[in-house]
Design a protein around this motif. Structure first.
Motif, PDB file in Angstrom:
ATOM      1  N   VAL A   1     -70.839  -4.637 -17.790  1.00 41.61           N
ATOM      2  CA  VAL A   1     -70.862  -3.791 -19.366  1.00 41.61           C
ATOM      3  C   VAL A   1     -72.573  -3.070 -18.308  1.00 41.61           C
ATOM      4  CG1 VAL A   1     -70.673  -3.323 -21.451  1.00 41.61           C
ATOM      5  CG2 VAL A   1     -69.453  -4.866 -20.107  1.00 41.61           C
TER       6      VAL A   1
ATOM      7  N   ARG B   1     -61.343  -0.034 -19.116  1.00 41.15           N
ATOM      8  CA  ARG B   1     -62.068  -0.938 -18.077  1.00 41.15           C
ATOM      9  C   ARG B   1     -61.682  -1.906 -16.481  1.00 41.15           C
ATOM     10  NH1 ARG B   1     -64.404   1.050 -20.728  1.00 41.15           N
ATOM     11  NH2 ARG B   1     -66.185   1.217 -22.092  1.00 41.15           N
TER      12      ARG B   1
ATOM     13  N   LEU C   1     -66.474  -8.249 -18.530  1.00 38.81           N
ATOM     14  CA  LEU C   1     -65.957  -7.414 -20.277  1.00 38.81           C
ATOM     15  C   LEU C   1     -66.075  -8.415 -21.144  1.00 38.81           C
ATOM     16  CD1 LEU C   1     -64.609  -5.479 -21.863  1.00 38.81           C
ATOM     17  CD2 LEU C   1     -62.606  -6.001 -20.620  1.00 38.81           C
TER      18      LEU C   1
ATOM     19  N   TYR D   1     -56.018  -4.965 -20.034  1.00 36.70           N
ATOM     20  CA  TYR D   1     -56.214  -4.923 -19.301  1.00 36.70           C
ATOM     21  C   TYR D   1     -55.501  -5.335 -18.614  1.00 36.70           C
ATOM     22  CZ  TYR D   1     -60.327  -6.367 -16.036  1.00 36.70           C
ATOM     23  OH  TYR D   1     -61.025  -6.816 -14.593  1.00 36.70           O
TER      24      TYR D   1
END
Length: 385
Positions: free
Chosen positions: A38, A82, A92, A143
């Motif tokens: 991140v 992401r 994440l 995701y």
């Protein structure tokens, strides 16, 4: 819907927290500190992520008592972002959990400061945890959905590149695609063609082959690929038919691929399984590429034979076995479980019918290679009718 009083009070606290720039910055810092993946993203991107999750969670918390009744579309979009950015799922979630702790701690501190009883505050935080869990699941769903889409897109691009390369060879402007999929423009690669056509089995095989390097995909509905090294023995199961060409430069691959496909058909017709090299199948492949010539040989050299006559077929089968066993009478007799005199008689009768060269009837006689090839090919083609 009327919410319990504890949620109304905690909801007001959460609105206050979401509007507090300092708290949002603390959440960003906590997420970046707990997840290196991140932290590699720009600060502004991290802050957008945190602010969007806060807004989505707060909206759900204020509007509905049951988090399953809320569509966390924003969380799914963020999860998809992401995935597209290549942030691993574990990284994440570490960032999300760190930001979640900051919110809980701020809610506890502020709730006590305004006099919310601990019991009510605890009950409210338990409800908040339900919403946070639903939000997190939506993030994960987004995701994974994006991962699947990206995998399909990546696989489609890989398949297109393979098809172009094996049809036309390297073309102007293809360097970027080659490098994207790990191929060197100056590299040498084995062309690999299999008989796998079932999508599920192809995906499983691709995963196993990925450790070999190179590129694998679907070409003409079968698993095909390029490998920089020889495939290990356990790369594919023993029931899969595989033909592998010697390693050659990229501009030689279209011709090798065409030969591998022909060899695959030949090997399948012979009932072969497992891995075979193109060199091993060279003779059969070359002959299979000339069906018109094969028919001419069979119908010309063996014109006197009747395919419906069982005795004629017996004579042709014996002659083919004779050639397959190096024109050795003893070996042919043993293979066919016949007396050598029976083999000799059949060879003489076939010679009388079709006019075979005389050396065939001599005990130690041998035909020259090209003569042997013509008659072997004619007999094989005629018997296959």
């Amino acid at each position: 819907m009327v919410l319990p009083e504890r949620l109304v009070s905690l909801g007001a606290l959460l609105c206050d927290i979401a509007a507090d720039e300092r708290i949002v910055d603390e959440m960003v810092e906590a997420a970046r500190a707990s997840s290196a993946e991140v932290a590699r993203l720009p600060w502004a991107e991290n802050r957008r992520h945190v602010a969007a999750l806060l807004a989505a969670g707060l909206a759900s918390f204020e509007l509905l008592a049951d988090p399953t009744e809320r569509d966390f579309a924003e969380a799914r979009r963020l999860g998809a972002d992401r995935a597209a950015q290549g942030v691993p799922m574990t990284g994440l979630l570490r960032g999300v959990e760190a930001g979640r702790r900051v919110v809980v701690e701020a809610a506890l501190d502020r709730g006590r400061a305004v006099g919310i009883p601990d019991a009510a505050l605890l009950a409210g935080l338990l409800d908040l945890d339900r919403y946070a869990g639903a939000l997190e699941r939506a993030l994960i769903d987004g995701y994974h959905a994006a991962e699947r889409d990206l995998a399909r897109t990546d696989q489609d691009a890989r398949n297109r590149m393979l098809r172009r390369l094996l049809a036309d060879g390297p073309t102007a402007g293809c360097r970027e695609d080659l490098l994207r999929f790990g191929l060197r423009p100056d590299g040498r690669y084995h062309c690999v063609v299999t008989d796998l056509t079932d999508p599920a089995r192809i995906r499983a095989a691709e995963r196993r082959l990925s450790r070999c390097g190179g590129v694998f995909g679907t070409v003409d509905d079968r698993l095909t690929g390029l490998s920089p090294r020889r495939l290990p023995g356990d790369a594919l199961d023993a029931t899969t038919l595989v033909v592998v060409a010697p390693a050659r430069p990229l501009d030689r691959l279209p011709a090798l691929h065409a030969l591998c496909v022909t060899a695959l058909h030949v090997a399948a017709g012979a009932g072969l399984r497992g891995r075979h090299t193109l060199v091993e199948l060279a003779g059969e492949t070359a002959l299979a590429a000339q069906p018109v010539l094969a028919d001419l040989l069979g119908t010309t050299l063996l014109a006197a034979l009747d395919p419906a006559d069982g005795f004629h077929r017996q004579l042709a089968s014996t002659a083919l076995a004779y050639l397959d066993h190096g024109q050795r009478l003893d070996q042919t007799a043993a293979a066919l479980h016949l007396h050598p005199n029976t083999v000799r008689y059949r060879m003489r009768r076939l010679r009388e019918l079709v006019g075979m060269p005389p050396l065939l009837a001599e005990p130690d006689g041998r035909w020259p290679v090209l003569v042997t090839l013509r008659w072997w090919w004619a007999l094989r083609t005629w018997l296959a009718e």
